[in-house]
Scaffold this motif. Sequence first.
Motif, PDB file in Angstrom:
ATOM      1  N   GLY A   1     -11.843  16.911 -32.524  1.00  0.00           N
ATOM      2  CA  GLY A   1     -11.342  17.825 -31.486  1.00  0.00           C
ATOM      3  C   GLY A   1     -12.153  17.725 -30.202  1.00  0.00           C
TER       4      GLY A   1
ATOM      5  N   THR B   1     -15.657  15.580 -39.976  1.00  0.00           N
ATOM      6  CA  THR B   1     -14.370  16.023 -40.522  1.00  0.00           C
ATOM      7  C   THR B   1     -13.318  16.148 -39.423  1.00  0.00           C
ATOM      8  OG1 THR B   1     -14.341  18.462 -40.309  1.00  0.00           O
ATOM      9  CG2 THR B   1     -15.747  17.532 -42.051  1.00  0.00           C
TER      10      THR B   1
ATOM     11  N   ASN C   1      -6.151  13.575 -37.768  1.00  0.00           N
ATOM     12  CA  ASN C   1      -6.315  12.394 -36.911  1.00  0.00           C
ATOM     13  C   ASN C   1      -7.224  11.348 -37.576  1.00  0.00           C
ATOM     14  OD1 ASN C   1      -6.708  10.538 -34.885  1.00  0.00           O
ATOM     15  ND2 ASN C   1      -7.057  12.055 -33.279  1.00  0.00           N
TER      16      ASN C   1
ATOM     17  N   LEU D   1     -13.736  19.628 -47.753  1.00  0.00           N
ATOM     18  CA  LEU D   1     -14.446  20.191 -46.597  1.00  0.00           C
ATOM     19  C   LEU D   1     -15.635  21.019 -47.072  1.00  0.00           C
ATOM     20  CD1 LEU D   1     -11.611  21.476 -44.222  1.00  0.00           C
ATOM     21  CD2 LEU D   1     -13.155  19.571 -43.814  1.00  0.00           C
TER      22      LEU D   1
ATOM     23  N   ASN E   1     -16.607  27.777 -33.412  1.00  0.00           N
ATOM     24  CA  ASN E   1     -15.453  28.425 -34.057  1.00  0.00           C
ATOM     25  C   ASN E   1     -15.576  29.945 -33.979  1.00  0.00           C
ATOM     26  OD1 ASN E   1     -14.481  29.483 -37.083  1.00  0.00           O
ATOM     27  ND2 ASN E   1     -13.019  28.176 -36.043  1.00  0.00           N
TER      28      ASN E   1
ATOM     29  N   GLU F   1     -13.391  32.142 -34.096  1.00  0.00           N
ATOM     30  CA  GLU F   1     -12.522  32.866 -35.034  1.00  0.00           C
ATOM     31  C   GLU F   1     -13.303  33.341 -36.256  1.00  0.00           C
ATOM     32  OE1 GLU F   1     -12.014  29.845 -33.750  1.00  0.00           O
ATOM     33  OE2 GLU F   1     -10.013  29.640 -32.913  1.00  0.00           O
TER      34      GLU F   1
ATOM     35  N   MET G   1     -10.041  21.469 -22.631  1.00  0.00           N
ATOM     36  CA  MET G   1     -10.269  21.974 -23.995  1.00  0.00           C
ATOM     37  C   MET G   1      -9.068  21.618 -24.859  1.00  0.00           C
ATOM     38  SD  MET G   1     -11.764  25.782 -23.148  1.00  0.00           S
ATOM     39  CE  MET G   1     -10.295  26.484 -22.409  1.00  0.00           C
TER      40      MET G   1
HETATM   41  P1  NDP Z   1      -9.193  21.075 -30.978  1.00  0.00           P
HETATM   42  O1  NDP Z   1      -7.827  21.501 -31.324  1.00  0.00           O
HETATM   43  O2  NDP Z   1      -9.414  20.121 -29.878  1.00  0.00           O
HETATM   44  O3  NDP Z   1      -9.899  20.456 -32.306  1.00  0.00           O
HETATM   45  C1  NDP Z   1      -9.883  21.153 -33.511  1.00  0.00           C
HETATM   46  C2  NDP Z   1     -10.538  20.369 -34.614  1.00  0.00           C
HETATM   47  O4  NDP Z   1     -10.257  21.007 -35.870  1.00  0.00           O
HETATM   48  C3  NDP Z   1     -10.019  18.944 -34.757  1.00  0.00           C
HETATM   49  O5  NDP Z   1     -11.021  18.141 -35.316  1.00  0.00           O
HETATM   50  C4  NDP Z   1      -8.860  19.127 -35.738  1.00  0.00           C
HETATM   51  O6  NDP Z   1      -8.493  17.927 -36.382  1.00  0.00           O
HETATM   52  C5  NDP Z   1      -9.488  20.093 -36.711  1.00  0.00           C
HETATM   53  N1  NDP Z   1      -8.547  20.905 -37.458  1.00  0.00           N
HETATM   54  C6  NDP Z   1      -7.388  21.449 -37.025  1.00  0.00           C
HETATM   55  N2  NDP Z   1      -6.811  22.185 -37.990  1.00  0.00           N
HETATM   56  C7  NDP Z   1      -7.646  22.094 -39.070  1.00  0.00           C
HETATM   57  C8  NDP Z   1      -7.603  22.637 -40.390  1.00  0.00           C
HETATM   58  N3  NDP Z   1      -6.614  23.441 -40.801  1.00  0.00           N
HETATM   59  N4  NDP Z   1      -8.612  22.358 -41.231  1.00  0.00           N
HETATM   60  C9  NDP Z   1      -9.633  21.557 -40.848  1.00  0.00           C
HETATM   61  N5  NDP Z   1      -9.721  21.013 -39.607  1.00  0.00           N
HETATM   62  C10 NDP Z   1      -8.737  21.283 -38.733  1.00  0.00           C
HETATM   63  O7  NDP Z   1     -10.033  22.399 -30.766  1.00  0.00           O
HETATM   64  P2  NDP Z   1     -11.284  22.646 -29.800  1.00  0.00           P
HETATM   65  O8  NDP Z   1     -12.297  21.580 -29.986  1.00  0.00           O
HETATM   66  O9  NDP Z   1     -10.784  22.971 -28.455  1.00  0.00           O
HETATM   67  O10 NDP Z   1     -11.854  24.013 -30.397  1.00  0.00           O
HETATM   68  C11 NDP Z   1     -12.572  24.037 -31.624  1.00  0.00           C
HETATM   69  C12 NDP Z   1     -13.195  25.422 -31.780  1.00  0.00           C
HETATM   70  O11 NDP Z   1     -14.136  25.618 -30.732  1.00  0.00           O
HETATM   71  C13 NDP Z   1     -12.185  26.569 -31.662  1.00  0.00           C
HETATM   72  O12 NDP Z   1     -12.583  27.607 -32.510  1.00  0.00           O
HETATM   73  C14 NDP Z   1     -12.301  27.012 -30.211  1.00  0.00           C
HETATM   74  O13 NDP Z   1     -11.974  28.359 -30.024  1.00  0.00           O
HETATM   75  C15 NDP Z   1     -13.796  26.782 -29.981  1.00  0.00           C
HETATM   76  N6  NDP Z   1     -14.158  26.539 -28.589  1.00  0.00           N
HETATM   77  C16 NDP Z   1     -13.640  25.460 -27.933  1.00  0.00           C
HETATM   78  C17 NDP Z   1     -13.989  25.205 -26.613  1.00  0.00           C
HETATM   79  C18 NDP Z   1     -13.507  23.972 -25.907  1.00  0.00           C
HETATM   80  O14 NDP Z   1     -13.975  23.690 -24.816  1.00  0.00           O
HETATM   81  N7  NDP Z   1     -12.613  23.207 -26.466  1.00  0.00           N
HETATM   82  C19 NDP Z   1     -14.853  26.128 -25.866  1.00  0.00           C
HETATM   83  C20 NDP Z   1     -15.373  27.197 -26.670  1.00  0.00           C
HETATM   84  C21 NDP Z   1     -15.023  27.395 -27.977  1.00  0.00           C
HETATM   85  P3  NDP Z   1      -7.363  16.943 -35.742  1.00  0.00           P
HETATM   86  O15 NDP Z   1      -7.948  16.400 -34.478  1.00  0.00           O
HETATM   87  O16 NDP Z   1      -7.207  15.904 -36.778  1.00  0.00           O
HETATM   88  O17 NDP Z   1      -6.156  17.799 -35.505  1.00  0.00           O
END
Ligand code: NDP
Length: 391
Positions: free
Chosen positions: A11, A34, A38, A83, A121, A123, A201
């Motif tokens: 992500g 993990t 993807n 996981l 995270n 949440e 993001m």
């Molecule tokens: P993304 O959607 O970009 O990435 C999420 C990650 O979680 C990916 O690796 C995704 O895998 C994986 N994923 C999705 N669903 C599941 C699941 N059910 N079980 C296990 N893994 C899963 O999210 P962000 O990086 O934007 O955000 C991640 C966390 O960080 C969130 O809680 C967000 O609120 C927090 N956050 C993010 C910020 C940002 O700048 N992005 C800033 C501050 C906080 P895949 O790629 O394979 O889908």
Amino acid sequence: MRRVTIFGSTGSIGRNTIDLIERAPDEFQVVALTGGRNVALLADQARRLGAGIAVVADADCYGALKTALAGSGIEAAAGPDALIDAAERPADWVMSAIVGAAGLLPGLRALRHGTTLALANKESLVCAGQLLMDEARRHGARILPVDSEHSAVFQALVGEDIDAVERIVITASGGAFRDWPLADLPRATPAEAACHPNWSMGQRITIDSASMFNKALELIETREFFGVEPEQIETVIHPESLIHALVGFRDGAMMAHVGAPDMRHAIGYALHWPDRRDLPVARLDLAAVGAMTFRAPCETRYPALRLARSVMAARGQSGAVFNAAKERALDHFIAGRIGFCDMAGLVEDVLERMAGDAGLGTEASLDNVLAADQMARTEADRVLKAGAFRH
Ligand code: NDP
């Protein structure tokens, strides 16, 4: 060498974390990476970093991951239990960057091993703040904030006594629709909501920024992380996103954290804490910036803020209910089943219907949190199907 694991490495936060780790390859040994589905990116990251194991959450992706890692010597695993197994592997530093409540269990399990948990995270804290904090205390583990606002508060508090804090001000960009006429909001599309004015993001958090459900989660996260009263937490719209948070002290002084909107700052701070290291983030030229502006958020435009206040007042499992209902509302908006403004109506209805529900345990246990999460998702889907929510 420090042993690191990254949950959600594919992500936005995960990729930024890897960017920093790849700049100091001799310092880190990557235990586990993990992803959700993807496989191609996960396998590429695992090979580049020489990870011990790569885990994909979707069990159906196991074969593809195994093939992608063939000959590398890197273990492949898939599914929710894998996981948790990854969280069992000894690591000194674990990034929790799965999106949604799915991030709770791996983070909780990592804390049981006394690790340092870098928590993106949010949440997890909203659903189960007390549980996470108790678990960290019990096992001598440490949680470091990665959300930019909470990292900013954390940094402003270095050397300070939390009892000297009068207020914490979390800034908000206002998201994609901050200047849209209110009348146009019901027609806003997921693609329009996913265009953040300042930050790059993931899709879900970007849409949550447009609705300010993200800020609502952050208000609750502030209460859970810093242990302050809800009345001490404020939010202000700051369209330039240069000040990430301010802490006001009892003598009237305010400390602001100022920097370019780049998540590698907060991630890097958590990665190298308690040291400060060179980070590849832009340096601000204040004269070029010229002015920074602020305005009060309008709760008609952002009803999620009002809902966050009611969640903080209700306590119990209301955080878990709120987050789960919000996640389902967002799923339905992205799938085109409800409009942008319907998300808040749906979440408010679920909160009201589940308030005082005898099935919700009062104790902050994992079973209670998971049950509340599941009940709220079911209720959100039921309310939507019946079409019986506020429009
Ligand atoms: P993304 O959607 O970009 O990435 C999420 C990650 O979680 C990916 O690796 C995704 O895998 C994986 N994923 C999705 N669903 C599941 C699941 N059910 N079980 C296990 N893994 C899963 O999210 P962000 O990086 O934007 O955000 C991640 C966390 O960080 C969130 O809680 C967000 O609120 C927090 N956050 C993010 C910020 C940002 O700048 N992005 C800033 C501050 C906080 P895949 O790629 O394979 O889908």
